[in-house]
Write an enzyme that holds these catalytic residues in place. Structure first.
Site, mmCIF file in Angstrom:
data_model
loop_
_atom_site.group_PDB
_atom_site.id
_atom_site.type_symbol
_atom_site.label_atom_id
_atom_site.label_comp_id
_atom_site.label_asym_id
_atom_site.label_seq_id
_atom_site.Cartn_x
_atom_site.Cartn_y
_atom_site.Cartn_z
ATOM 1 N N ASP A 144 38.047 39.598 40.374
ATOM 2 C CA ASP A 144 37.092 38.524 40.595
ATOM 3 C C ASP A 144 37.759 37.189 40.244
ATOM 4 O O ASP A 144 38.419 37.077 39.200
ATOM 5 C CB ASP A 144 35.875 38.768 39.685
ATOM 6 N N GLU A 164 40.105 37.506 44.733
ATOM 7 C CA GLU A 164 39.627 36.250 45.310
ATOM 8 C C GLU A 164 40.549 35.123 44.875
ATOM 9 O O GLU A 164 40.429 34.629 43.762
ATOM 10 C CB GLU A 164 38.221 35.939 44.788
#
Ligand code: CA
Length: 639
Positions: A332, A361
């Site tokens: 994340d 990400e």
């Protein structure tokens, strides 16, 4: 003090490199080591139960200062199954905290547990391994799921609703006979199941299992402990460990690898986080005024550039890969974590487990670094984290429209301006790398609207039939593109997240089960069943043909060509394999177009609402590409 943590002097004096942090159990004794360089005193409290506030102290062990800022103590006897906390005296205060290296905890993660992990392994665990260990990441098909969403719907036919064990049930069906749960996932042909966070997070109260509670789980409390609300008994720390391993074993036995969504970039509550209690504020980035850096938009950013934070994250990933046989990690907001940490994670994990995949990400977020010359793991730094893949927002936005404006149209909703970006993705260059192994293609994930909802929001006058055609076109573009295909669970069931007033929920992180759950009875709708078959066919087609999943830059650039088409709502590519070539056409327009076919007869695999690895029809000289659809043809050729 905060700023001193990142100095060379501090790091030279206090970087501990041993592998014995936490509680190390043996039948003869248990030893404890905690890193607490600013502590004036430290001790361990042993409890009979894992529930905070229960008056059941069993022993208290003073710790002595040891190397590199650690404190150490050994307790004789067999303490398997007992719980513990650290009591740390700092300048001006004393805190009682959970162990950052806890292997399990009692309810809500307040007390760590002393655990003989080998004791609770499922049968056959020693032989358990990644069923897809031999394939390159470009051969993977990744399916993103929340543990609870799979089973919680009352029609799921699954007994262990909302639990790890729900993913171990086979033979589950809705009343009409359609398979659900694990059988459904297996039948899709995906290789990797990516699960939203299942480490211990804070937003669900584990002490109230009877209450319907939902959260995605991006609020980490204990990074090395499974989430208690997914176990059948969150009060006894061994249960969550056992049931998670049972789930992983069952998935592996069914040919499915497991990817863990990890959220090292921030913590649930900055000052309550145990590491920050034991070494005040060490884990988090602050700016010069003493306020928290917040690039994560979750209140705090992790100072991964500090030596003992880096060690903590590296140790944590290695622990999950080795102890739980996790086959991949999705980071994340990895754009907040430095590249040295990510490279060390990959290098150390691959020593034991060269098959583990890594992606995340790589958005560029503003964060306050505590050292100079730190590079962050963002898309444009892809070449300095080889082996790490990034979500491809280029294809996402080109297919469905910009994520920042929900009414914006993408290629499949009829925006001709997006074709160029689709071309770039098919030619292997989304803009920040040319390496297909570093590209995770997707047109839906847990964030933002589902694919179907996004299309419905941006095309308010479209019929259901039209939305399904557009959704399928998006799926074809995603699943046949060079790189690694990824999609949100339920995309293949035209998943929607309906609000109470007809709105479509775009951020369902704490919405109810009614919004989030997979609605299995939708399979009774023939259009949904047909869409599911379409996805299965596309996945089979991709898996059957190496030319559709090239693993290196040269193969993509040398074998994929754009075919000129005058209509900007069509995109056509020729892809060459060793003894086969594919002609792929995407038509986002409202009218049919005729695709000229060179050199004799072609086999059709994808046409209108059908997709297959086998031949569904043949064509010669030209083929019609139906409105809003994909057409895929192949032709064998002698070399
Ligand atoms: Ca929890």
């Amino acid at each position: 003090m905060q700023q001193n943590y990142s100095t060379v002097e501090f790091e030279n004096a206090y970087t501990y490199s041993g592998s014995d942090l936490g509680a190390v159990w043996s039948q003869k004794n248990t030893s404890f080591r905690v890193w607490a360089p600013t502590a004036l005193n430290a001790s361990v409290r042993i409890y009979r139960s894992g529930t905070e506030g229960t008056d059941d102290l069993a022993a208290e062990l003073p710790m002595t200062p040891a190397e590199k800022g650690t404190w150490y103590g050994t307790l004789d006897g067999d303490w398997n199954g007992f719980y513990y906390t650290y009591v740390i005296t700092l300048s001006g205060k004393t805190v009682e905290a959970c162990d950052p290296y806890a292997r399990s905890t009692g309810v809500n993660g307040k007390r760590a547990m002393i655990l003989n992990l080998a004791d609770i392994n499922p049968e056959g665990w020693d032989q358990d391994k990644n069923p897809n260990a031999e394939i390159p990441i470009t051969d993977a098909v990744i399916y993103e799921l929340h543990v609870r969403d799979l089973s919680i719907d009352r029609h799921s036919g699954i007994q262990s609703k909302g639990k790890f064990l729900g993913l171990t049930e086979t033979g589950t069906k809705i009343r009409s006979g359609h398979s659900t749960g694990l059988d459904h996932i297996r039948s899709l042909g995906i290789t990797h199941l990516h699960l939203l966070p299942f480490y211990d997070y804070g937003s669900v109260d584990e002490s109230k299992p009877e209450k319907a509670q939902f959260n995605w789980g991006y609020d980490p409390v204990n990074f090395n402990v499974p989430e208690g609300s997914y176990s059948t008994d969150p009060f006894h720390g061994e249960v969550r460990v056992r049931e998670l391993k049972q789930m992983i074993k069952k998935l592996h036995d069914n040919g499915i690898s497991v990817v863990m969504d990890v959220v090292y970039n921030h913590v649930y509550r900055t000052r309550e986080f145990c590491f920050n209690q034991i070494v005040p504020d060490y884990f988090s980035r602050f700016n010069e005024k003493g306020t928290l850096s917040n690039g994560s938009c979750c209140g705090n950013d992790t100072a991964s550039e500090r030596s003992m934070v880096r060690k903590y994250i590296v140790d944590s990933v290695n622990y999950w890969a080795n102890e739980y046989h996790i086959d991949g990690f999705r980071f994340d907001l990895v754009g907040l974590i430095d590249t040295d940490t990510i490279n060390e994670i990959m290098e150390t994990t691959h020593r034991n487990r060269p098959d583990v995949i890594f992606y995340g990400e790589g958005w560029d977020m503003p964060t306050v670094l505590t050292k100079t010359e730190v590079k962050l793991t963002i898309q444009k730094n892809a070449d300095i984290v080889p082996g790490f893949a990034f979500f491809n927002d280029t294809i996402r936005d080109a297919v469905r429209g910009s994520v920042f404006e929900t009414s914006a149209l993408g290629f499949v909703s009829g925006n001709p301006k997006c074709r160029e970006q689709i071309d770039n993705c098919y030619l292997g260059s989304p803009g920040w790398t040319n390496n297909p192994k570093q590209i995770i293609n997707y047109v839906s994930c847990h964030d933002n609207h589902t694919l179907y909802d996004r299309l419905a929001v941006s095309l308010p006058n479209a019929s259901r039939e039209e939305l399904i055609r557009r959704s399928n076109l998006g799926a074809a573009i995603n699943l046949l593109c060079p790189g690694v295909p990824f999609f949100q669970a339920g995309e293949e069931l035209l998943r929607t997240k309906p609000g109470r007033n007809g709105e479509r929920i775009h951020n369902s992180y704490r919405s109810s089960d009614r919004v989030n759950s997979l609605k299995w009875e939708h399979l009774n709708d023939p259009e949904v069943e047909k869409t599911l078959q379409y996805y299965r066919g596309l996945i089979r087609l991709r898996k059957a043909n190496p030319a559709l999943r090239y693993a290196d830059t040269v193969s993509v650039s040398g074998n994929i060509q754009k075919v000129a088409s005058s209509d900007p709502l069509t995109a056509v590519y020729m892809i060459y394999g060793s003894n086969i070539r594919f002609l792929i056409a995407f038509n986002a327009g409202q009218s049919e177009f005729m695709l000229p076919l060179p050199d004799g007869t072609w086999n059709i695999h994808v046409q209108d609402s059908e997709a297959s690895d086998s031949v569904i029809a043949r064509a010669k000289s030209c083929a019609a590409v139906a409105p809003i659809s994909a057409l895929v043809l192949s032709q064998y050729k002698e070399r």
